[in-house]
Motif scaffolding. Structure first.
Motif: not given
Length: 486
Positions: A249, A253, A274, A277, A290
């Motif tokens: 993530y 991101s 993003f 999420p 996402w």
């Protein structure tokens, strides 16, 4: 070239920004000339950026862009001649051509291996090196061709198409920007002080996400990985899975934040990629939050053309399944990515079937969140392991069922990996992924934005955070970007 390198941060980025604004300043009296020169400058910077890893990449990308531009001109020519059927055929052939290039470079060996394994068909393996960002570039090219075909945007000049396909903030890592959104920004761009500062702030936040959080988790993952199936205690297995969930993530991101911030410095505004999420209460919601640009692309160019939700429930479910199957395939030429896409697709289909049921609506939000995060947590492990045997061993390790969990086989326990630094970063990561969009966080952001004191505190804090990020970047021995391979 990666964003999170000393050379890019202290040489490429400042030189490109300075050169861009110098051209804008010199061409201030002639807006059209200024737009053309500044776009040309960005194309040259982008080609150098793309060709940094492989010089021949510049030639390959240039030929590719020329082909896409000519295809767009062909579509426009057939439109003017009112030859709709020929235009459809030409557009279809153009899309098959760019898709064929993607399949050849990225999926040929995978196809050849499986033909040999399942059917005994022997094909020579390709030795071609996969071009950087081939998946992102292909989807960008398809967006250009389809948007021109639909009339959602006009065909661009050769320079505009070069800029669209090669623009260095997004060329190798996204986000995927649609041509109809990009085209209107190729001219008359203006960046005021507030927008420029917001772009810099976004870059600093992205750097912190990538090099402080993602790379720290990635370094631990790389240390634990060799012990999977050899010797691993249960807490270490759970730490590995948690760290990967956080790494992927913050890695992606963070890179998206840097790309969006960089683009903003040059007057381009990209949509968010993003939206927290890990706060999702369903897999459907997760995919709305996402990699938003990928989901938007699939919706615009696959889901809706297939019929969307306009042809009954069965057709809707089939269309959704196709989208998620293709999502898995897009991520890589391996069965684990396909399985990962299927898992997400099946969950979305199940949610579509039960979302109106009373029992589902009565489930507390916290219960839906827990189930969703459990699915996401375990599906990321499928995404990580390309070897299903290792995946099986690892899943057993999570529950203490593997021989590798035996005390005599464990060389390092979780205490070896779970340092005070990692505990602190894990807390920050969880809070950052789940709470920074809550009402209190919005009030803090408003305070920072509207008052001079708040602005001073925010900018001072971000500068200090950037200094820490640079220190992490220089000292780190782990810095790969996961999505470069996709």
């Amino acid at each position: 070239m990666a964003f999170t390198t000393v050379f890019f941060l202290f040489a490429v980025m400042p030189a490109s920004v300075a050169g861009y604004y110098l051209i804008k300043l010199l061409g201030n009296r002639n807006e059209k000339w200024s737009d053309w020169l500044s776009n040309l400058f960005l194309v040259l910077v982008s080609l150098c950026f793309y060709g940094w890893a492989r010089l021949e990449g510049i030639a390959l990308l240039s030929i590719y862009v020329l082909g896409v531009w000519m295809a767009g001109k062909g579509i426009c020519y057939l439109e003017k001649k009112a030859k709709y059927k020929r235009k459809v055929c030409f557009m279809t052939l153009s899309i098959l051509a760019v898709t064929g290039i993607l399949i050849w470079y990225k999926y040929y060996n995978f196809i050849a291996e499986n033909l040999s394994h399942f059917f005994g068909i022997s094909l020579a393996m390709s030795q071609w090196i996969v071009p950087l960002g081939i998946s992102f570039i292909t989807f960008t090219a398809i967006s250009y061709l389809v948007d021109v075909f639909r009339g959602d945007a006009e065909a661009g000049s050769l320079l505009d198409v070069f800029l669209y396909l090669s623009f260095f903030p997004k060329v190798i890592s996204g986000p995927i920007v649609q041509w109809k959104d990009f085209q209107r920004q190729t001219v008359h761009r203006r960046v005021d002080e507030t927008e420029f500062l917001d772009g810099l702030n976004r870059i600093m936040i992205g750097f912190a996400k990538k090099v402080i959080l993602a790379d720290s988790f990635g370094a631990v993952i790389s240390k634990i990985d060799p012990y999977i199936g050899v010797g691993m205690d249960v807490p270490t297995a759970w730490l590995f899975a948690f760290f990967y969930m956080m790494q992927i993530y913050y890695d992606f991101s963070g890179y998206s934040d840097i790309a969006i911030g960089l683009a903003q410095l040059f007057g381009f505004h990209f949509k968010e990629n993003f939206q927290f999420p890990y706060r999702s209460k369903s897999i459907t919601e997760f995919w709305r939050r996402w990699h938003i640009s990928l989901g938007t692309w699939f919706r615009s160019y696959i889901y809706i053309p297939l019929g969307g939700n306009r042809k009954g429930m069965k057709r809707t479910l089939w269309n959704l399944f196709c989208v998620f199957l293709l999502t898995g395939i897009w991520h890589g030429a391996a069965w684990n990515y396909i399985l990962w896409g299927v898992i997400n697709g099946v969950c979305v289909l199940a949610e579509r079937c039960i979302r109106e049921k009373r029992f589902y609506q009565k489930i507390p939000a916290i219960g839906k969140w827990v189930v969703t995060m459990a699915i996401v947590f375990f599906s990321w492990q499928v995404f990580y392991f390309s070897d299903f045997i290792r995946l099986g061993v690892f899943v057993k390790s999570l529950f203490g069922l593997s021989a590798a969990n035996a005390a005599s086989a464990v060389e390092y326990t979780y205490q070896h990996y779970l340092t005070i630094k990692l505990i602190f970063l894990s807390v920050v990561a969880v809070l950052g992924a789940t709470t920074f969009c809550m009402p209190w966080a919005e009030k803090v952001k408003t305070f920072f934005a509207r008052t001079k004191t708040g602005l001073f505190i925010k900018e001072t804090g971000l500068i200090l955070l950037m200094i820490v990020s640079v220190i992490f970047m220089i000292n780190s021995s782990y810095s790969p970007f996961l999505y470069f391979q996709y």
